[in-house]
Write an enzyme that holds these catalytic residues in place. Structure first.
Site, PDB file in Angstrom:
ATOM      1  N   GLU A  91      42.380  51.053  37.074  1.00 23.79           N
ATOM      2  CA  GLU A  91      42.217  52.493  37.166  1.00 23.79           C
ATOM      3  C   GLU A  91      41.832  53.145  35.856  1.00 23.79           C
ATOM      4  O   GLU A  91      42.066  52.623  34.758  1.00 23.79           O
ATOM      5  CB  GLU A  91      43.445  53.159  37.755  1.00 23.79           C
ATOM      6  CG  GLU A  91      44.702  52.856  37.008  1.00 23.79           C
ATOM      7  CD  GLU A  91      45.912  53.438  37.728  1.00 23.79           C
ATOM      8  OE1 GLU A  91      45.936  53.441  38.963  1.00 23.79           O
ATOM      9  OE2 GLU A  91      46.808  53.887  37.032  1.00 23.79           O
ATOM     10  N   CYS A 104      41.136  57.702  29.890  1.00 22.80           N
ATOM     11  CA  CYS A 104      42.093  56.606  29.705  1.00 22.80           C
ATOM     12  C   CYS A 104      41.550  55.387  30.456  1.00 22.80           C
ATOM     13  O   CYS A 104      41.343  55.435  31.670  1.00 22.80           O
ATOM     14  CB  CYS A 104      43.450  57.050  30.256  1.00 22.80           C
ATOM     15  SG  CYS A 104      44.700  55.776  30.143  1.00 22.80           S
ATOM     16  N   CYS A 111      48.689  42.610  33.435  1.00 22.84           N
ATOM     17  CA  CYS A 111      48.984  42.411  32.014  1.00 22.84           C
ATOM     18  C   CYS A 111      49.982  41.270  31.883  1.00 22.84           C
ATOM     19  O   CYS A 111      50.919  41.152  32.674  1.00 22.84           O
ATOM     20  CB  CYS A 111      49.556  43.678  31.391  1.00 22.84           C
ATOM     21  SG  CYS A 111      49.878  43.503  29.615  1.00 22.84           S
ATOM     22  N   CYS A 115      56.198  44.043  29.882  1.00 19.01           N
ATOM     23  CA  CYS A 115      57.236  44.974  29.410  1.00 19.01           C
ATOM     24  C   CYS A 115      58.084  45.452  30.588  1.00 19.01           C
ATOM     25  O   CYS A 115      57.581  45.691  31.669  1.00 19.01           O
ATOM     26  CB  CYS A 115      56.588  46.172  28.715  1.00 19.01           C
ATOM     27  SG  CYS A 115      55.613  45.690  27.284  1.00 19.01           S
ATOM     28  N   CYS A 118      57.205  48.878  32.434  1.00 20.59           N
ATOM     29  CA  CYS A 118      55.802  49.124  32.782  1.00 20.59           C
ATOM     30  C   CYS A 118      55.461  48.473  34.124  1.00 20.59           C
ATOM     31  O   CYS A 118      55.682  47.273  34.304  1.00 20.59           O
ATOM     32  CB  CYS A 118      54.907  48.573  31.679  1.00 20.59           C
ATOM     33  SG  CYS A 118      53.160  48.639  32.091  1.00 20.59           S
ATOM     34  N   CYS A 344      50.257  61.225  43.357  1.00 20.42           N
ATOM     35  CA  CYS A 344      50.338  59.771  43.256  1.00 20.42           C
ATOM     36  C   CYS A 344      50.873  59.192  44.551  1.00 20.42           C
ATOM     37  O   CYS A 344      50.382  58.184  45.026  1.00 20.42           O
ATOM     38  CB  CYS A 344      51.278  59.361  42.128  1.00 20.42           C
ATOM     39  SG  CYS A 344      50.635  59.823  40.552  1.00 20.42           S
TER      40      CYS A 344
END
Ligand code: SAH
Ligand code: SF4
Length: 382
Positions: A91, A104, A111, A115, A118, A344
């Site tokens: 995104e 962004c 990933c 973390c 996240c 969202c």
């Protein structure tokens, strides 16, 4: 083989032109057509040598990833989900403000750093994006918005590599993308207006300092190795002292105010005044190396699987006060709130119905990016 020209920075395009038997300087014209005018059709490029125009269709293309969905918030923020194949979705978020417009951008599908706070980290790693997939986010957003806003001049003034992924774990694809963003014949953004955000991949911070010293956001999130090991697992490989030494080295290659430390505020985990005092001690320890710093406190954007909570405003304010009282420049990113969260939710439902599980995972990240949006959009000095 057809080359996607979005994969090439100006040097790469010059080499490509040579491979077609054309002069290197032709690449500049072609590069401007692609990035400054948003052209996709070689026939449009009327001032390009006919010989080159004839050769291009069989050897090259200009192609962005396909849009899965777009969501427009009432405050002007736009989120696109792009399909990058094999069920992977990334995104991109456009954040307009009065004095700038920030994009962004994602650097990876998923990933590998993992973390705790996240949602991309929880999703796991799928693959690195190509340079074309990174650049295409900017190319597509810039030229789509120019058409929509009926504007000829540049719209996007800032880029932050704060979408999905750890950009410095995809360095070879990131670098040509950054160069295209900075190139005067490309997007012409200054180094100050392009920010790479990293969880602290120390050797690649040194490479970036040498190759392309743009602004750097360092995701610190904890004042001690014990805590950071738990929140940002990469800390076990590159502990805080090494990370801060790398920051001090970075500041030798870039203006001193190019580094910002990001600190995600997690209730009862890293948000007490004692943690703030530990941070100051840490910064003082590294001050002799010339480290100068500013802090951005990010209210955590919760998602169910994390089991973590956002710090209350009183805790954030008290934390910021400790930093400010000892002279550390500190900003707090204020959430823009319900409008985005509601949005969202809607987007998640929408995607879930149409495209299945993996995309649903990506959409959870929307919540997180709302937080980032706010960070960029409404950094607020206390
Ligand atoms: N991998 C890079 C860049 C992408 S994450 C990095 O970690 O820096 C961009 C920023 O979002 C980072 O500062 C990260 O710590 C922050 N972030 C991640 N999840 C978040 C969440 N749930 N709420 C608030 N900020 C979050
Ligand atoms: Fe990866 Fe950054 Fe998320 Fe950590 S915060 S898992 S490094 S995207």
């Amino acid at each position: 083989m057809t080359v996607n020209l979005l994969d090439l920075d100006l040097d790469g395009l010059a080499v490509f032109c040579e491979s077609l038997g054309e002069k290197r300087y032709r690449a500049t014209q072609l590069f401007r057509w692609i990035h400054q005018k948003g052209a996709t059709d070689f026939d449009q490029m009327t001032d390009l040598a006919k010989s080159l125009r004839d050769k291009l269709p069989s050897s090259a293309c200009i192609e962005a990833s396909k849009v899965v969905s777009r969501h427009d918030s009432a405050d002007g923020t736009i989120k696109w989900l792009f399909d990058v194949g094999a069920g992977d979705v990334i995104e991109t978020v456009f954040i307009p403000e009065s004095d700038r417009a920030t994009l962004c951008i994602s650097s990876q599908a998923g990933c590998a750093v993992g973390c705790r706070f996240c949602s991309t980290g929880h999703q796991g790693f799928s693959r690195n994006l190509t340079t074309a997939e990174i650049v295409a986010q900017l190319w597509f957003a810039e030229h789509t918005l120019r058409r929509e806003f009926k504007r000829d001049e540049r719209i996007i003034s800032n880029v932050v590599m704060m979408g999905m992924g750890e950009p410095l774990q995809n360095y070879s694809q990131l670098l040509p993308a950054l160069r295209t963003m900075l190139d005067d014949h490309g997007y012409g953004l200054s180094r100050r207006r392009v920010t790479v955000s990293t969880s602290g991949v120390v050797p690649m911070m040194d490479r970036l300092a040498q190759d392309c010293a743009v602004a750097l956001a360092v995701s610190l999130h904890a004042p001690s190795d014990a805590l950071r090991d738990d929140l940002v697992p990469l800390n076990k490989k590159y502990p805080i002292d090494e990370l801060l030494q790398a920051c001090a080295r970075y500041q030798l290659a870039a203006p001193r105010d190019f580094i910002t430390f990001e600190y995600c505020m997690l209730e009862g985990v890293n948000d007490t005044p004692e943690h703030a005092r530990q941070l100051i001690a840490l910064m003082q320890k590294h001050a002799p190396n010339g480290l100068s710093c500013k802090f951005n406190l990010i209210p955590f954007n919760p998602f169910p699987a994390s089991g973590l909570k956002r710090s209350g405003m009183a805790a954030v304010t008290a934390f910021a006060k400790v930093l400010l009282d000892s002279g550390v420049v500190t900003t707090v990113r204020k959430t823009r709130g319900d409008d985005i969260d509601a949005a969202c939710g809607q987007l998640a439902g929408d995607i879930q119905d149409r495209t299945g599980a993996k995309k649903r995972m990506a959409s959870q990240r929307q919540g997180m990016l709302s937080g980032i949006k706010v960070v960029v959009a409404e950094g607020m000095g206390l």
